[in-house]
Design a protein around this motif. Structure first.
Motif, PDB file in Angstrom:
ATOM      1  N   ILE A   1      29.323  19.840  16.806  1.00 42.99           N
ATOM      2  CA  ILE A   1      29.543  20.865  17.846  1.00 42.99           C
ATOM      3  C   ILE A   1      30.467  20.361  18.946  1.00 42.99           C
ATOM      4  N   VAL A   2      30.430  19.062  19.240  1.00 37.89           N
ATOM      5  CA  VAL A   2      31.314  18.538  20.293  1.00 37.89           C
ATOM      6  C   VAL A   2      32.771  18.574  19.825  1.00 37.89           C
ATOM      7  N   GLY A   3      33.011  18.137  18.596  1.00 35.57           N
ATOM      8  CA  GLY A   3      34.382  18.155  18.067  1.00 35.57           C
ATOM      9  C   GLY A   3      34.923  19.571  17.940  1.00 35.57           C
TER      10      GLY A   3
ATOM     11  N   CYS B   1      39.235  16.191  11.917  1.00 35.61           N
ATOM     12  CA  CYS B   1      38.930  15.481  10.670  1.00 35.61           C
ATOM     13  C   CYS B   1      37.424  15.284  10.581  1.00 35.61           C
ATOM     14  N   GLU B   2      36.828  15.812   9.543  1.00 34.53           N
ATOM     15  CA  GLU B   2      35.380  15.687   9.336  1.00 34.53           C
ATOM     16  C   GLU B   2      35.162  15.054   7.965  1.00 34.53           C
ATOM     17  N   ARG B   3      34.518  13.908   7.957  1.00 34.89           N
ATOM     18  CA  ARG B   3      34.380  13.148   6.696  1.00 34.89           C
ATOM     19  C   ARG B   3      33.510  13.880   5.670  1.00 34.89           C
TER      20      ARG B   3
ATOM     21  N   GLY C   1      26.472  15.916  10.697  1.00 30.11           N
ATOM     22  CA  GLY C   1      25.880  14.844  11.501  1.00 30.11           C
ATOM     23  C   GLY C   1      24.623  15.331  12.193  1.00 30.11           C
ATOM     24  N   SER C   2      24.566  15.171  13.508  1.00 27.36           N
ATOM     25  CA  SER C   2      23.346  15.532  14.243  1.00 27.36           C
ATOM     26  C   SER C   2      23.221  17.028  14.482  1.00 27.36           C
ATOM     27  N   THR C   3      24.353  17.733  14.563  1.00 25.48           N
ATOM     28  CA  THR C   3      24.307  19.099  15.088  1.00 25.48           C
ATOM     29  C   THR C   3      23.333  19.994  14.335  1.00 25.48           C
ATOM     30  N   GLU C   4      23.400  19.988  13.005  1.00 21.70           N
ATOM     31  CA  GLU C   4      22.532  20.887  12.226  1.00 21.70           C
ATOM     32  C   GLU C   4      21.075  20.422  12.247  1.00 21.70           C
TER      33      GLU C   4
ATOM     34  N   SER D   1      19.506  19.543  15.115  1.00 28.46           N
ATOM     35  CA  SER D   1      19.049  19.658  16.504  1.00 28.46           C
ATOM     36  C   SER D   1      17.972  20.732  16.653  1.00 28.46           C
ATOM     37  N   ALA D   2      17.211  20.625  17.756  1.00 30.35           N
ATOM     38  CA  ALA D   2      16.206  21.644  18.072  1.00 30.35           C
ATOM     39  C   ALA D   2      16.815  22.819  18.829  1.00 30.35           C
ATOM     40  N   GLY D   3      18.074  22.696  19.223  1.00 32.99           N
ATOM     41  CA  GLY D   3      18.776  23.822  19.847  1.00 32.99           C
ATOM     42  C   GLY D   3      18.416  24.093  21.296  1.00 32.99           C
ATOM     43  N   GLY D   4      17.769  23.141  21.947  1.00 32.99           N
ATOM     44  CA  GLY D   4      17.341  23.345  23.333  1.00 32.99           C
ATOM     45  C   GLY D   4      18.512  23.386  24.305  1.00 32.99           C
ATOM     46  N   ILE D   5      18.409  24.307  25.275  1.00 29.92           N
ATOM     47  CA  ILE D   5      19.463  24.482  26.290  1.00 29.92           C
ATOM     48  C   ILE D   5      18.757  24.613  27.637  1.00 29.92           C
TER      49      ILE D   5
ATOM     50  N   GLU E   1      38.027  11.464   6.012  1.00 30.50           N
ATOM     51  CA  GLU E   1      37.460  10.437   6.897  1.00 30.50           C
ATOM     52  C   GLU E   1      38.569   9.694   7.639  1.00 30.50           C
ATOM     53  N   VAL E   2      38.385   9.537   8.930  1.00 25.51           N
ATOM     54  CA  VAL E   2      39.322   8.714   9.704  1.00 25.51           C
ATOM     55  C   VAL E   2      38.961   7.250   9.463  1.00 25.51           C
ATOM     56  N   THR E   3      39.955   6.479   9.010  1.00 27.49           N
ATOM     57  CA  THR E   3      39.688   5.063   8.674  1.00 27.49           C
ATOM     58  C   THR E   3      40.338   4.101   9.664  1.00 27.49           C
TER      59      THR E   3
ATOM     60  N   SER F   1      22.885  11.375  23.904  1.00 29.32           N
ATOM     61  CA  SER F   1      21.488  10.974  24.104  1.00 29.32           C
ATOM     62  C   SER F   1      20.492  12.119  23.935  1.00 29.32           C
ATOM     63  N   GLY F   2      20.772  12.996  22.953  1.00 32.81           N
ATOM     64  CA  GLY F   2      19.836  14.094  22.673  1.00 32.81           C
ATOM     65  C   GLY F   2      20.170  15.381  23.393  1.00 32.81           C
ATOM     66  N   HIS F   3      21.333  15.441  24.081  1.00 34.63           N
ATOM     67  CA  HIS F   3      21.688  16.659  24.827  1.00 34.63           C
ATOM     68  C   HIS F   3      23.049  17.210  24.439  1.00 34.63           C
ATOM     69  N   GLY F   4      23.584  16.737  23.333  1.00 34.39           N
ATOM     70  CA  GLY F   4      24.963  17.077  22.987  1.00 34.39           C
ATOM     71  C   GLY F   4      25.155  18.490  22.492  1.00 34.39           C
ATOM     72  N   PHE F   5      24.101  19.089  21.958  1.00 34.85           N
ATOM     73  CA  PHE F   5      24.238  20.479  21.540  1.00 34.85           C
ATOM     74  C   PHE F   5      24.490  21.339  22.780  1.00 34.85           C
ATOM     75  N   GLN F   6      23.592  21.245  23.737  1.00 34.58           N
ATOM     76  CA  GLN F   6      23.689  22.133  24.906  1.00 34.58           C
ATOM     77  C   GLN F   6      24.888  21.823  25.795  1.00 34.58           C
ATOM     78  N   HIS F   7      25.329  20.555  25.830  1.00 37.19           N
ATOM     79  CA  HIS F   7      26.449  20.189  26.709  1.00 37.19           C
ATOM     80  C   HIS F   7      27.806  20.281  26.016  1.00 37.19           C
TER      81      HIS F   7
HETATM   82  C1  LIG Z   1      15.810  15.958  15.971  1.00 36.10           C
HETATM   83  C2  LIG Z   1      16.893  16.258  16.971  1.00 36.10           C
HETATM   84  C3  LIG Z   1      16.683  17.220  17.959  1.00 36.10           C
HETATM   85  C4  LIG Z   1      17.684  17.492  18.884  1.00 36.10           C
HETATM   86  N1  LIG Z   1      17.465  18.449  19.820  1.00 36.10           N
HETATM   87  C5  LIG Z   1      18.431  18.761  20.720  1.00 36.10           C
HETATM   88  C6  LIG Z   1      18.241  19.796  21.670  1.00 36.10           C
HETATM   89  O1  LIG Z   1      17.198  20.428  21.708  1.00 36.10           O
HETATM   90  N2  LIG Z   1      19.270  20.070  22.525  1.00 36.10           N
HETATM   91  C7  LIG Z   1      20.432  19.352  22.527  1.00 36.10           C
HETATM   92  O2  LIG Z   1      21.315  19.627  23.355  1.00 36.10           O
HETATM   93  N3  LIG Z   1      20.646  18.375  21.622  1.00 36.10           N
HETATM   94  C8  LIG Z   1      19.675  18.052  20.727  1.00 36.10           C
HETATM   95  N4  LIG Z   1      19.878  17.070  19.816  1.00 36.10           N
HETATM   96  C9  LIG Z   1      21.095  16.262  19.911  1.00 36.10           C
HETATM   97  C10 LIG Z   1      22.270  16.990  19.304  1.00 36.10           C
HETATM   98  O3  LIG Z   1      21.985  17.294  17.961  1.00 36.10           O
HETATM   99  C11 LIG Z   1      23.508  16.083  19.375  1.00 36.10           C
HETATM  100  O4  LIG Z   1      23.657  15.549  20.681  1.00 36.10           O
HETATM  101  C12 LIG Z   1      24.767  16.849  19.031  1.00 36.10           C
HETATM  102  O5  LIG Z   1      24.612  17.503  17.796  1.00 36.10           O
HETATM  103  C13 LIG Z   1      25.946  15.909  18.985  1.00 36.10           C
HETATM  104  O6  LIG Z   1      27.030  16.600  18.423  1.00 36.10           O
HETATM  105  P1  LIG Z   1      28.316  15.783  18.020  1.00 36.10           P
HETATM  106  O7  LIG Z   1      29.333  16.781  17.623  1.00 36.10           O
HETATM  107  O8  LIG Z   1      28.647  14.812  19.113  1.00 36.10           O
HETATM  108  O9  LIG Z   1      27.857  14.860  16.806  1.00 36.10           O
HETATM  109  P2  LIG Z   1      27.562  15.208  15.273  1.00 36.10           P
HETATM  110  O10 LIG Z   1      27.011  16.554  15.087  1.00 36.10           O
HETATM  111  O11 LIG Z   1      26.776  14.062  14.741  1.00 36.10           O
HETATM  112  O12 LIG Z   1      29.009  15.200  14.640  1.00 36.10           O
HETATM  113  C14 LIG Z   1      29.739  14.023  14.422  1.00 36.10           C
HETATM  114  C15 LIG Z   1      30.518  14.216  13.146  1.00 36.10           C
HETATM  115  O13 LIG Z   1      31.445  13.131  12.988  1.00 36.10           O
HETATM  116  C16 LIG Z   1      31.643  12.955  11.618  1.00 36.10           C
HETATM  117  N5  LIG Z   1      32.262  11.645  11.426  1.00 36.10           N
HETATM  118  C17 LIG Z   1      31.716  10.431  11.665  1.00 36.10           C
HETATM  119  N6  LIG Z   1      32.587   9.460  11.375  1.00 36.10           N
HETATM  120  C18 LIG Z   1      33.725  10.056  10.949  1.00 36.10           C
HETATM  121  C19 LIG Z   1      34.989   9.581  10.504  1.00 36.10           C
HETATM  122  N7  LIG Z   1      35.273   8.275  10.443  1.00 36.10           N
HETATM  123  N8  LIG Z   1      35.944  10.480  10.136  1.00 36.10           N
HETATM  124  C20 LIG Z   1      35.668  11.824  10.191  1.00 36.10           C
HETATM  125  N9  LIG Z   1      34.478  12.328  10.594  1.00 36.10           N
HETATM  126  C21 LIG Z   1      33.522  11.452  10.971  1.00 36.10           C
HETATM  127  C22 LIG Z   1      30.241  13.084  11.040  1.00 36.10           C
HETATM  128  O14 LIG Z   1      30.244  13.393   9.668  1.00 36.10           O
HETATM  129  C23 LIG Z   1      29.651  14.200  11.897  1.00 36.10           C
HETATM  130  O15 LIG Z   1      29.711  15.472  11.271  1.00 36.10           O
HETATM  131  C24 LIG Z   1      18.908  16.781  18.845  1.00 36.10           C
HETATM  132  C25 LIG Z   1      19.126  15.838  17.842  1.00 36.10           C
HETATM  133  C26 LIG Z   1      18.140  15.578  16.908  1.00 36.10           C
HETATM  134  C27 LIG Z   1      18.400  14.552  15.851  1.00 36.10           C
END
Ligand SMILES: Cc1cc2nc3c(=O)[nH]c(=O)nc-3n(C[C@H](O)[C@H](O)[C@H](O)COP(=O)(O)OP(=O)(O)OC[C@H]3O[C@@H](n4cnc5c(N)ncnc54)[C@H](O)[C@@H]3O)c2cc1C
Length: 381
Positions: free
Chosen positions: A10-12, A29-31, A37-40, A42-46, A168-170, A333-339
């Protein structure tokens, strides 16, 4: 302006959307698959009930997007706002609540301190005798992470950006000090900027430009429970801060139950167990039952999963252009979905203006850890 984003979470995808909207030529680029990764997981809290001004500000800047998401992205993300209820068992925790509410109220967040009895009015099954104090804000809630990610990804593509999955970014390419692109499993891509949005893999990507970021992947688990007594949809996300346990209503009386009860240990993002542990499940249900009457012995676990938090020592993200042309948006740190909405806009500001104005992120640099300028976030589940 050519920008490569590493990571299709979700951040990317939010970063790609706001960059493309401003006219950048963006490749994500998504590997694996987007959201893998973490996004799917998440608990979806905001929520805006954080204890530090910068986290509150990130929430408020993101709220503007969440509130308009359906209109802007033409996607219903099941955004509901029954509030968040934080609960304190210990005196020290209750004292911290007063400070956090003051920080929030100063910035216009309508949170309030409640007695346990008042908290029970919000969460009728609450065992209020176990608690000393609570905080509640009616504007907090949750949304569906999968739908939100799809909304951003579709918006990103419609804005002209490209999302390359299975790429994948290498390596990150540099000439003298400046970033000039990336090496990938699908070939070389030139870029003026590279954005590290790799979630739990962030440290590895930062290492490609010689930076060591203190972002540690930590495993977290969740189960979907059919409680003995259905949890009404009006019940807030309820967080028992001193045990680390939380639950929130799902549809049809079910509940999402989560929490973290042991010392954190670093997990390998390529090889961690994505299923729930039996011991953890039992403990999570026991904590939920100690907190509220819904989770009697006839409660049933429907399914569960584990995912990763990308944790920094002070539970705040790192959002900055760390070396010329290399932007980090990591360590949520567990807040990346909402932020993610605010972060996406901040990334676009860093790329186009070289500095951020939406939120004061001067304290979210990577050097703060070595220079001991950190401020700890306490409202962490
Ligand atoms: C159980 C659980 C509950 C949560 N509950 C909440 C919540 O209630 N509210 C909230 O705000 N957040 C919550 N979070 C945290 C939230 O899920 C994350 O902070 C957020 O999804 C981070 O998003 P992201 O895009 O940074 O990372 P990700 O979703 O992990 O995406 C990173 C992506 O990078 C890709 N990648 C990695 N290396 C490479 C590479 N070399 N080349 C190309 N692609 C690469 C990965 O495949 C991945 O898809 C929770 C997390 C968990 C595990």
């Amino acid at each position: 302006m050519q920008v490569v984003i590493v990571g299709g979470g979700i951040v990317g995808c939010a970063g790609a959307y706001y960059l493309a909207e401003r006219g950048a030529d963006v490749v994500v680029c998504e590997r694996s698959n987007i959201g893998a990764g973490s996004t799917e997981r998440s608990a979806g809290g905001i929520r805006a009930q954080f204890s530090t001004p910068v986290n509150v500000a990130l929430s408020q800047a993101s709220a503007q997007v969440w509130e308009q998401f359906e209109e802007e992205f033409d996607t219903d993300i099941a955004y509901r706002r029954p509030g968040y209820l934080f609960l304190a068992r210990e005196e020290a925790t209750a004292e911290g609540f007063a400070d956090a509410v003051a920080v929030q109220n100063e910035r216009g967040v309508p949170s309030e301190l409640l007695t346990p009895e008042e908290a029970q009015e919000r969460c009728p099954g609450l065992r209020c005798e176990a608690f000393r104090a609570a905080t509640y804000s009616p504007t907090d809630g949750f949304a569906d992470p999968h739908l939100a990610l799809q909304g951003f990804a579709t918006g990103t593509r419609e804005s002209g950006a490209e999302i390359r999955t299975g790429v994948e970014v290498t390596g990150v390419l540099r000439e003298e000090d400046a970033v000039v692109g990336v090496e990938t499993t699908g070939g070389r891509i030139e870029a003026d900027f590279v954005v590290n949005a790799a979630g739990p893999w962030a440290r590895r990507i930062a290492g490609m430009v010689g930076i060591d970021l203190p972002v540690v992947p930590e495993r977290r688990q969740i189960v979907v429970v059919e409680p003995e007594t259905p949890v009404p949809e009006s019940v807030p996300m309820t967080i028992d801060l001193d045990t680390g346990s939380y639950f929130r209503p799902e549809r049809d009386g079910a509940a999402l139950v989560g929490g973290h009860f042991s010392s954190p240990a670093s997990a390998d993002p390529d090889a961690y167990d994505r299923t729930t542990d039996l011991d953890w499940t039992v403990e999570a249900l026991e904590h939920a039952a100690d907190c509220a009457t819904y989770f009697g012995l006839d409660s049933r676990v429907r399914r569960g999963w584990a995912g990763l938090y990308a944790v920094t020592p002070d539970h705040h993200p790192i959002i900055e252009e760390t070396v010329p042309g290399f932007v980090n948006a990591v360590g949520f740190s567990g807040h990346g979905f909402q932020h993610a909405p605010a972060t996406g806009k901040l990334v676009a500001e860093l790329v186009f203006e070289g500095s951020a104005s939406l939120v004061d992120i001067s304290g979210l640099d990577g050097a703060r850890f070595e220079e001991e300028r950190t401020v700890e976030e306490w409202n962490v589940a």
